[in-house]
Design a protein around this motif. Structure first.
Motif, short mmCIF file in Angstrom:
data_model
loop_
_atom_site.label_atom_id
_atom_site.label_comp_id
_atom_site.label_asym_id
_atom_site.label_seq_id
_atom_site.Cartn_x
_atom_site.Cartn_y
_atom_site.Cartn_z
N VAL A 1 0.91 -1.41 -0.12
CA VAL A 1 0.04 -0.40 0.07
C VAL A 1 0.73 1.20 0.27
O VAL A 1 1.64 1.48 0.95
CB VAL A 1 -1.10 0.42 1.55
CG1 VAL A 1 -2.16 0.77 1.24
CG2 VAL A 1 -2.47 -1.27 1.46
N ASP A 2 0.70 2.01 -1.10
CA ASP A 2 1.53 3.16 -1.10
C ASP A 2 1.08 4.40 -1.16
O ASP A 2 0.30 4.55 -1.51
CB ASP A 2 1.87 3.52 -2.87
CG ASP A 2 3.38 4.09 -3.00
OD1 ASP A 2 3.26 5.24 -2.69
OD2 ASP A 2 4.79 3.81 -3.50
N CYS A 3 1.64 5.07 0.24
CA CYS A 3 0.70 6.00 0.24
C CYS A 3 2.33 7.55 0.88
O CYS A 3 1.78 7.99 1.67
CB CYS A 3 0.75 6.24 2.26
SG CYS A 3 -0.08 4.75 2.57
N THR A 4 2.73 7.24 -0.12
CA THR A 4 3.95 8.38 -0.69
C THR A 4 3.00 9.36 -0.77
O THR A 4 2.18 9.88 -1.36
CB THR A 4 4.75 7.40 -1.45
OG1 THR A 4 4.41 7.67 -2.41
CG2 THR A 4 6.00 6.16 -0.56
N VAL B 1 -2.38 2.24 -4.39
CA VAL B 1 -1.58 3.36 -5.08
C VAL B 1 -2.83 4.44 -4.49
O VAL B 1 -4.31 4.02 -4.40
CB VAL B 1 -1.24 3.92 -5.84
CG1 VAL B 1 -0.13 3.43 -6.61
CG2 VAL B 1 -2.38 4.29 -7.17
N HIS B 2 -2.89 5.98 -4.51
CA HIS B 2 -4.37 6.85 -3.70
C HIS B 2 -4.50 7.74 -4.62
O HIS B 2 -3.79 7.85 -5.68
CB HIS B 2 -3.77 7.25 -2.05
CG HIS B 2 -3.78 6.08 -0.82
ND1 HIS B 2 -3.28 4.84 -1.03
CD2 HIS B 2 -5.62 5.64 -0.62
CE1 HIS B 2 -3.45 4.58 -0.06
NE2 HIS B 2 -4.60 4.29 -0.17
N GLY B 3 -5.74 8.36 -4.26
CA GLY B 3 -5.68 9.23 -5.26
C GLY B 3 -5.02 10.63 -5.64
O GLY B 3 -5.65 11.16 -6.22
N GLY B 4 -3.76 11.34 -5.28
CA GLY B 4 -3.54 11.83 -5.67
C GLY B 4 -2.67 11.31 -7.16
O GLY B 4 -1.69 11.93 -7.83
N THR C 1 -3.78 -6.70 -10.76
CA THR C 1 -2.40 -6.48 -10.04
C THR C 1 -2.34 -4.97 -9.54
O THR C 1 -1.62 -5.23 -8.30
CB THR C 1 -1.24 -6.60 -11.01
OG1 THR C 1 -1.17 -7.49 -12.08
CG2 THR C 1 0.04 -5.65 -10.22
N ALA C 2 -2.97 -4.13 -9.46
CA ALA C 2 -3.31 -3.20 -9.01
C ALA C 2 -4.60 -2.55 -8.96
O ALA C 2 -5.48 -2.41 -10.11
CB ALA C 2 -2.59 -2.32 -9.40
N THR C 3 -4.32 -1.37 -7.97
CA THR C 3 -6.16 0.00 -8.23
C THR C 3 -4.92 0.90 -7.92
O THR C 3 -4.28 1.23 -6.77
CB THR C 3 -6.88 -0.79 -7.59
OG1 THR C 3 -8.09 -0.17 -7.74
CG2 THR C 3 -6.90 -1.23 -5.37
N ARG C 4 -6.40 2.37 -7.32
CA ARG C 4 -5.58 3.03 -7.14
C ARG C 4 -7.43 3.72 -6.74
O ARG C 4 -8.35 3.33 -6.43
CB ARG C 4 -5.87 4.04 -8.23
CG ARG C 4 -5.90 5.60 -7.80
CD ARG C 4 -5.81 6.57 -9.08
NE ARG C 4 -6.74 6.82 -9.56
CZ ARG C 4 -7.47 8.13 -9.82
NH1 ARG C 4 -7.28 9.18 -8.82
NH2 ARG C 4 -9.02 7.84 -10.00
N VAL C 5 -7.11 3.70 -4.90
CA VAL C 5 -7.99 4.05 -4.16
C VAL C 5 -8.45 5.15 -4.17
O VAL C 5 -6.71 6.79 -3.85
CB VAL C 5 -8.01 3.91 -2.50
CG1 VAL C 5 -8.55 4.47 -1.96
CG2 VAL C 5 -7.85 2.91 -2.30
#
Length: 351
Positions: free
Chosen positions: A88-91, A112-115, A138-142
């Motif tokens: 979970v990438d929160c950078t 990844v997140h909304g940024g 493989t991936a999603t963006r919250v």
């Protein structure tokens, strides 16, 4: 990997979102927190040792400064990734887009997140709307806090067969509370320079069927965001029908001004009184006694905790990507129970 084996979760970035995701992962019985990677060497990381969370240096050139600060380093970023099933990438904005290539090269699932832009993951996530599309990916963006609130509320209306189109005005907090001493705005309002603002198109990255337009203005406060919405319904409806639609979502909390919840600060104080960590408001807090229906027009307002609203969706995204759950309803219920969402208080019966 059998579903009885807990999923090993790595977190990159222990800031506003990262620390809340870490706490939420620790509250799950089907996940373990493999560790946290960061580059900071200040007070923000001191809590990790107290919580017995392993810290890894996210960049080799930061290891020395972290060591000098007295932080116990468990290993490198590569070490952490080798012990993890999902990241979970929160950078900060744009950093996760670069990190995504590292995760892909290692065959790791990641969030990844909304940024970040939709294209970084190729899928945008809100649990009540797009869980199924994330299963096995493989991936999603919250998506961002504001977009999450938009999709939650409009999905509730859509599921009830009431949604035709929606137009919203967002009053956006100026900055995160912990860094308000570093900047922000004072004694002014700053409108976003384009209409629609980016949240409407972003909501359509989750659900292309949504007919939604947003406008936004930045305001001189840091507590939360405030939304005002005008919705064209598919038919004439009663106020109670609309409230019933919102009640079907555990992540929409109906509140009342008549209970003294008349402003953002009172709702945040309520979260503190009920023992929410960091005063987290995971739900959309929607004022039911302000809500009005006139024929086929609906008007309502709600509050968005920009630091907390995406946390439950992030937990559900982990389950969808890793196969811990193939049923959105079951995952949402499990996450809600672990975080204290959806108790009778949070969804009061209308007076």
């Amino acid at each position: 990997m059998s579903q009885s084996t807990p999923i090993r979760v790595a977190i990159t970035g222990y800031g506003v979102i990262g620390k809340r995701v870490a706490d939420a992962v620790l509250a799950q019985d089907d996940m373990v927190l493999a560790g946290v990677a960061d580059v900071a060497a200040d007070w923000r990381l001191r809590a990790l040792e107290a919580k017995n969370i392993a810290l890894y240096d996210a960049s080799p050139d930061r290891a020395n400064s972290m060591d000098k600060a007295g932080l116990a380093i468990a290993g490198t970023f590569e070490d952490l990734l080798g012990k993890s099933d999902v990241v979970v990438d929160c950078t900060p904005k744009k950093v996760a887009a670069r990190n995504a290539e590292i995760y892909r090269s290692r065959g790791l699932k990641f969030i990844v997140h909304g940024g970040e832009k939709h294209e970084v993951a190729g899928h945008s996530f809100v649990a009540e709307s797009s869980f199924d599309g994330a299963i096995g990916r493989t991936a999603t963006r919250v998506v961002s806090c504001n977009t999450t609130s938009i999709v939650r509320t409009l999905t509730a209306l859509k599921n009830a067969g009431l949604l035709k189109q929606a137009r919203g005005t967002l009053l956006r907090r100026a900055t995160d509370p912990w860094e308000s001493h570093l900047g922000g705005i004072m004694n002014t309002l700053v409108p976003e320079p384009e209409i629609p603002s980016h949240q409407g198109p972003d909501a359509r990255s989750v659900d292309p069927e949504l007919d939604v337009v947003t406008m936004a203005v930045k305001v001189p406060q840091t507590l939360a965001h405030l939304h005002y919405w005008t919705v064209q319904l598919t038919r004439a409806a009663t106020k109670e029908e609309v409230l019933d639609a919102f009640r079907r979502s555990s992540r929409i909390m109906l509140i009342r001004t008549t209970d003294g919840l008349t402003a953002l600060n009172t709702v945040k104080e309520l979260m503190a009184d009920y023992g929410r960590p960091h005063d987290n408001l995971y739900e959309v807090a929607l004022w039911e006694d302000m809500l009005k229906v006139e024929g086929q027009e609906l008007f309502y307002a709600y509050m968005v905790d920009n630091q907390a609203i995406v946390i439950p969706d992030t937990i559900d995204a982990i389950r969808a990507l890793t196969g811990l759950s193939s049923d959105a309803r079951i995952s949402i219920m499990k996450t809600d129970k672990s975080l204290g969402i959806g108790s009778p208080f949070w969804r009061p019966v209308a007076k």
